[in-house]
Design a protein around this motif. Structure first.
Motif, PDB file in Angstrom:
ATOM      1  N   UNK A   1      -0.092 -76.027   0.769  1.00  0.00           N
ATOM      2  CA  UNK A   1      -0.558 -76.715  -0.439  1.00  0.00           C
ATOM      3  C   UNK A   1      -1.573 -75.853  -1.174  1.00  0.00           C
ATOM      4  N   UNK A   2      -1.515 -75.928  -2.485  1.00  0.00           N
ATOM      5  CA  UNK A   2      -2.521 -75.295  -3.337  1.00  0.00           C
ATOM      6  C   UNK A   2      -3.558 -76.359  -3.680  1.00  0.00           C
ATOM      7  N   UNK A   3      -4.767 -76.171  -3.175  1.00  0.00           N
ATOM      8  CA  UNK A   3      -5.798 -77.205  -3.277  1.00  0.00           C
ATOM      9  C   UNK A   3      -6.915 -76.778  -4.206  1.00  0.00           C
ATOM     10  N   UNK A   4      -7.325 -77.707  -5.070  1.00  0.00           N
ATOM     11  CA  UNK A   4      -8.521 -77.506  -5.872  1.00  0.00           C
ATOM     12  C   UNK A   4      -9.690 -78.107  -5.096  1.00  0.00           C
ATOM     13  N   UNK A   5     -10.628 -77.248  -4.741  1.00  0.00           N
ATOM     14  CA  UNK A   5     -11.792 -77.684  -3.978  1.00  0.00           C
ATOM     15  C   UNK A   5     -12.972 -77.878  -4.906  1.00  0.00           C
ATOM     16  N   UNK A   6     -13.878 -78.779  -4.572  1.00  0.00           N
ATOM     17  CA  UNK A   6     -15.073 -78.985  -5.408  1.00  0.00           C
ATOM     18  C   UNK A   6     -15.822 -77.676  -5.617  1.00  0.00           C
ATOM     19  N   UNK A   7     -16.127 -77.362  -6.882  1.00  0.00           N
ATOM     20  CA  UNK A   7     -16.865 -76.164  -7.196  1.00  0.00           C
ATOM     21  C   UNK A   7     -16.037 -74.909  -7.340  1.00  0.00           C
ATOM     22  N   UNK A   8     -14.745 -74.996  -7.066  1.00  0.00           N
ATOM     23  CA  UNK A   8     -13.860 -73.832  -7.188  1.00  0.00           C
ATOM     24  C   UNK A   8     -12.942 -74.036  -8.385  1.00  0.00           C
ATOM     25  N   UNK A   9     -12.745 -73.032  -9.202  1.00  0.00           N
ATOM     26  CA  UNK A   9     -11.980 -73.174 -10.439  1.00  0.00           C
ATOM     27  C   UNK A   9     -10.519 -72.787 -10.288  1.00  0.00           C
ATOM     28  N   UNK A  10     -10.172 -72.093  -9.212  1.00  0.00           N
ATOM     29  CA  UNK A  10      -8.780 -71.737  -8.981  1.00  0.00           C
ATOM     30  C   UNK A  10      -8.319 -72.376  -7.680  1.00  0.00           C
ATOM     31  N   UNK A  11      -7.006 -72.696  -7.580  1.00  0.00           N
ATOM     32  CA  UNK A  11      -6.518 -73.365  -6.360  1.00  0.00           C
ATOM     33  C   UNK A  11      -6.560 -72.426  -5.147  1.00  0.00           C
ATOM     34  N   UNK A  12      -6.815 -73.001  -3.991  1.00  0.00           N
ATOM     35  CA  UNK A  12      -6.859 -72.264  -2.733  1.00  0.00           C
ATOM     36  C   UNK A  12      -5.634 -72.620  -1.902  1.00  0.00           C
ATOM     37  N   UNK A  13      -5.085 -71.637  -1.229  1.00  0.00           N
ATOM     38  CA  UNK A  13      -3.841 -71.798  -0.476  1.00  0.00           C
ATOM     39  C   UNK A  13      -4.165 -72.199   0.963  1.00  0.00           C
ATOM     40  N   UNK A  14      -3.620 -73.331   1.411  1.00  0.00           N
ATOM     41  CA  UNK A  14      -3.849 -73.816   2.768  1.00  0.00           C
ATOM     42  C   UNK A  14      -2.524 -74.059   3.465  1.00  0.00           C
ATOM     43  N   UNK A  15      -2.538 -73.840   4.798  1.00  0.00           N
ATOM     44  CA  UNK A  15      -1.345 -74.032   5.630  1.00  0.00           C
ATOM     45  C   UNK A  15      -1.607 -75.069   6.714  1.00  0.00           C
ATOM     46  N   UNK A  16      -0.565 -75.833   7.038  1.00  0.00           N
ATOM     47  CA  UNK A  16      -0.610 -76.697   8.198  1.00  0.00           C
ATOM     48  C   UNK A  16      -0.269 -75.911   9.449  1.00  0.00           C
ATOM     49  N   UNK A  17      -0.322 -76.588  10.603  1.00  0.00           N
ATOM     50  CA  UNK A  17      -0.185 -75.903  11.880  1.00  0.00           C
ATOM     51  C   UNK A  17       1.260 -75.719  12.323  1.00  0.00           C
ATOM     52  N   UNK A  18       2.210 -76.304  11.660  1.00  0.00           N
ATOM     53  CA  UNK A  18       3.607 -76.164  12.053  1.00  0.00           C
ATOM     54  C   UNK A  18       4.073 -77.271  12.974  1.00  0.00           C
ATOM     55  N   UNK A  19       5.297 -77.691  12.784  1.00  0.00           N
ATOM     56  CA  UNK A  19       5.912 -78.694  13.652  1.00  0.00           C
ATOM     57  C   UNK A  19       7.342 -78.241  13.956  1.00  0.00           C
ATOM     58  N   UNK A  20       7.718 -78.327  15.232  1.00  0.00           N
ATOM     59  CA  UNK A  20       9.005 -77.783  15.679  1.00  0.00           C
ATOM     60  C   UNK A  20      10.131 -78.791  15.466  1.00  0.00           C
ATOM     61  N   UNK A  21      11.184 -78.318  14.819  1.00  0.00           N
ATOM     62  CA  UNK A  21      12.411 -79.102  14.650  1.00  0.00           C
ATOM     63  C   UNK A  21      13.512 -78.385  15.417  1.00  0.00           C
ATOM     64  N   UNK A  22      14.144 -79.119  16.337  1.00  0.00           N
ATOM     65  CA  UNK A  22      15.233 -78.553  17.125  1.00  0.00           C
ATOM     66  C   UNK A  22      16.468 -79.412  16.909  1.00  0.00           C
ATOM     67  N   UNK A  23      17.555 -78.785  16.460  1.00  0.00           N
ATOM     68  CA  UNK A  23      18.807 -79.497  16.199  1.00  0.00           C
ATOM     69  C   UNK A  23      19.836 -79.009  17.203  1.00  0.00           C
ATOM     70  N   UNK A  24      20.307 -79.916  18.030  1.00  0.00           N
ATOM     71  CA  UNK A  24      21.287 -79.556  19.055  1.00  0.00           C
ATOM     72  C   UNK A  24      22.707 -79.753  18.531  1.00  0.00           C
ATOM     73  N   UNK A  25      23.613 -78.920  19.004  1.00  0.00           N
ATOM     74  CA  UNK A  25      25.009 -79.003  18.531  1.00  0.00           C
ATOM     75  C   UNK A  25      25.820 -79.951  19.398  1.00  0.00           C
TER      76      UNK A  25
END
Length: 120
Positions: free
Chosen positions: A96-120
């Motif tokens: 997500x590109x987040x606007x933080x208080x006091x910052x004029x340009x968006x900051x890039x943040x990442x989540x921790x990841x979640x595993x998706x496994x699809x079996x055949x």
């Protein structure tokens, strides 16, 4: 500020999963929100994007099967994944590109990841 992803798991081919990613902490606004995925030995791949105006864009490999949406009141982005295929198996990351208080340009943040496994 944190992005917390959830909803991954094991599903059979043809099944569905819904991923969620909630933004917490002190933010002013959220710009674009995205889902990426990554498999071992490969570069992280952009899966879907949703802008602040709710315009969406998808990777060709997921068009017609995945739907990205957002709930601005909950600061949350979702990825509904239907008709899952084994090749969708990956760790899914929210971004997500987040606007933080006091910052004029968006900051890039990442989540921790979640595993998706699809079996055949």
């Amino acid at each position: 500020v944190q992005l917390q992803a959830s909803g991954g798991g094991l599903v059979q081919a043809g099944g569905s999963l819904r991923l969620s990613c909630a933004v917490s902490g002190s933010i002013f606004d959220i710009n674009a929100m995205d889902w990426y995925r990554q498999t071992p030995g490969k570069q992280r791949e952009l899966v879907a994007t949703i802008t602040s105006g709710r315009d969406t864009n998808y990777a060709d490999s997921v068009k017609g099967r995945f739907t990205i949406s957002r709930d601005n009141a909950k600061n949350t982005v979702y990825l509904q994944m239907n008709s899952l295929k084994p090749e969708d198996t990956a760790v899914y990351f929210c971004n997500a590109d987040l606007y933080l208080p006091g910052r004029y340009s968006p900051q890039d943040y990442w989540g921790q990841g979640t595993l998706v496994t699809v079996s055949s």
